[in-house]
Design a protein around this motif. Structure first.
Motif, PDB file in Angstrom:
ATOM      1  N   GLN A 130       0.540   6.582   3.746  1.00 61.83           N
ATOM      2  CA  GLN A 130      -0.083   7.909   3.812  1.00 61.83           C
ATOM      3  C   GLN A 130       0.063   8.661   2.501  1.00 61.83           C
ATOM      4  OE1 GLN A 130       1.860   9.732   7.155  1.00 61.83           O
ATOM      5  NE2 GLN A 130       0.632   8.634   8.658  1.00 61.83           N
ATOM      6  N   ASN A 131       1.075   8.273   1.716  1.00 62.60           N
ATOM      7  CA  ASN A 131       1.315   8.945   0.439  1.00 62.60           C
ATOM      8  C   ASN A 131       0.743   8.171  -0.741  1.00 62.60           C
ATOM      9  OD1 ASN A 131       4.387   9.102   1.992  1.00 62.60           O
ATOM     10  ND2 ASN A 131       3.175  10.962   1.728  1.00 62.60           N
TER      11      ASN A 131
ATOM     12  N   THR B  28       2.603  19.349   1.386  1.00 63.83           N
ATOM     13  CA  THR B  28       1.647  18.724   2.308  1.00 63.83           C
ATOM     14  C   THR B  28       2.087  18.649   3.759  1.00 63.83           C
ATOM     15  OG1 THR B  28       2.546  16.513   1.808  1.00 63.83           O
ATOM     16  CG2 THR B  28       0.704  17.294   0.448  1.00 63.83           C
ATOM     17  N   ASP B  29       3.391  18.711   4.051  1.00 60.95           N
ATOM     18  CA  ASP B  29       3.868  18.521   5.428  1.00 60.95           C
ATOM     19  C   ASP B  29       3.502  19.729   6.283  1.00 60.95           C
ATOM     20  OD1 ASP B  29       5.657  18.500   7.802  1.00 60.95           O
ATOM     21  OD2 ASP B  29       6.453  16.702   6.856  1.00 60.95           O
ATOM     22  N   MET B  30       2.714  19.493   7.315  1.00 60.20           N
ATOM     23  CA  MET B  30       2.278  20.574   8.212  1.00 60.20           C
ATOM     24  C   MET B  30       2.933  20.459   9.591  1.00 60.20           C
ATOM     25  SD  MET B  30       0.328  22.029   6.039  1.00 60.20           S
ATOM     26  CE  MET B  30      -0.455  23.274   7.064  1.00 60.20           C
TER      27      MET B  30
ATOM     28  N   GLY C 211       0.797  -1.210   0.000  1.00 60.12           N
ATOM     29  CA  GLY C 211       0.000   0.000   0.000  1.00 60.12           C
ATOM     30  C   GLY C 211       0.829   1.258   0.000  1.00 60.12           C
ATOM     31  N   PHE C 212       2.147   1.105  -0.209  1.00 64.25           N
ATOM     32  CA  PHE C 212       3.016   2.265  -0.357  1.00 64.25           C
ATOM     33  C   PHE C 212       2.834   2.855  -1.757  1.00 64.25           C
ATOM     34  CE2 PHE C 212       6.351   0.104   2.598  1.00 64.25           C
ATOM     35  CZ  PHE C 212       5.569   0.383   3.702  1.00 64.25           C
ATOM     36  N   ASN C 213       3.080   4.144  -1.873  1.00 56.22           N
ATOM     37  CA  ASN C 213       3.061   4.753  -3.200  1.00 56.22           C
ATOM     38  C   ASN C 213       4.199   4.148  -4.017  1.00 56.22           C
ATOM     39  OD1 ASN C 213       3.253   6.498  -5.461  1.00 56.22           O
ATOM     40  ND2 ASN C 213       2.477   8.216  -4.263  1.00 56.22           N
TER      41      ASN C 213
ATOM     42  N   GLY D  92       5.845   1.901   7.525  1.00 59.80           N
ATOM     43  CA  GLY D  92       7.135   1.776   6.875  1.00 59.80           C
ATOM     44  C   GLY D  92       7.310   2.814   5.784  1.00 59.80           C
ATOM     45  N   PHE D  93       8.154   2.493   4.808  1.00 60.89           N
ATOM     46  CA  PHE D  93       8.483   3.475   3.772  1.00 60.89           C
ATOM     47  C   PHE D  93       9.114   2.763   2.584  1.00 60.89           C
ATOM     48  CE2 PHE D  93      10.682   6.964   1.719  1.00 60.89           C
ATOM     49  CZ  PHE D  93       9.869   8.063   1.969  1.00 60.89           C
TER      50      PHE D  93
END
Length: 244
Positions: free
Chosen positions: A70-71, A117-119, A61-63, A99-100
């Motif tokens: 999340q991405n 997008t990073d807040m 489910g990683f981009n 993970g990543f």
């Protein structure tokens, strides 16, 4: 470990003459055991290392362009889709989605996505935009600040932005995470330095499929070792071949 095995749904492959099914390892592979903290994929360009890694990322489910769950599909990169993903089955115990996926060739686009997008002030990336760090610094910021326990990390050529000294520093970081437990890495690499990580499983991709090998059996180690010991001889042989 979390991810135990990677299987190909070979009965669903439509045509072995079409890419990516024409890559040799796909014809020969049935099931790959990755039930260890660190697994390396090694082989020549075009052998299929990145293709399989992208398929694993897609199924987690990683981009497939790089990032985490999340991405997923949050930003698009041309030709960053996984054509093999739906033909791969992952066996877990237990399943994790934390993970990543580091895809070196699209890391710039991932950094741009973060800027939009990073807040949280880039807390997971060293406190500043990845674009405001050198290529090597941005990679290492990711490794230092984003990588935590209870997660799986897929890295496609992480050495591409790292000096030899930084590669050694990465090995130290990798060792610290592995010793802490509850972490799993699958890394596609050309680096004989990274491949030297102790107790890792190394799978070599070639025209005959995938074979588990020892560190000293890898072509990367053998060529690098021979060059360092016989630099003048090897260069002379190479340049004489060019003149012929």
């Amino acid at each position: 470990m979390f991810l135990k095995t990677i299987k190909l749904k070979k009965d669903q492959i439509p045509d072995y003459s079409e890419y990516p099914f024409s890559i040799p390892f796909i014809r020969h592979m049935n099931e790959l055991d990755v039930d260890v903290p660190v697994t390396f994929f090694v082989g020549e360009n075009g052998a299929g290392k990145s293709t399989l890694l992208e398929a694993i990322a897609d199924q987690i489910g990683f981009n497939p362009a790089g990032g985490s769950t999340q991405n997923y599909k949050a930003y698009e990169v041309h030709e960053a889709e996984s054509a093999l993903g739906e033909f791969v089955k992952l066996s877990w115990w237990p399943k994790v989605t934390n993970g990543f996926f580091l895809r070196a060739e699209t890391f710039y686009q991932f950094a741009s996505h973060l800027d939009e997008t990073d807040m949280n002030g880039y807390k997971a990336y060293g406190g500043k935009s990845l674009h405001h760090q050198s290529h090597g610094e941005s990679f290492f910021s990711l490794f230092q600040h984003r990588f935590t326990e209870q997660a799986i990390y897929l890295l496609d050529e992480p050495e591409s932005a790292l000096s030899p000294a930084r590669q050694l520093a990465f090995l130290t970081l990798l060792n610290d995470l592995v010793k802490a437990g509850n972490v799993q890495f699958i890394i596609a690499t050309h680096s004989p330095i990274l491949l030297g990580f102790p107790n890792a499983v190394i799978y070599q991709f070639d025209e005959h499929g995938i074979e588990q090998v020892e560190y000293e059996q890898t072509e990367h180690y053998q060529i690098t070792s021979y060059f360092l010991k016989h630099r003048e001889k090897m260069l002379k042989e190479l340049f004489e071949e060019d003149e012929e």
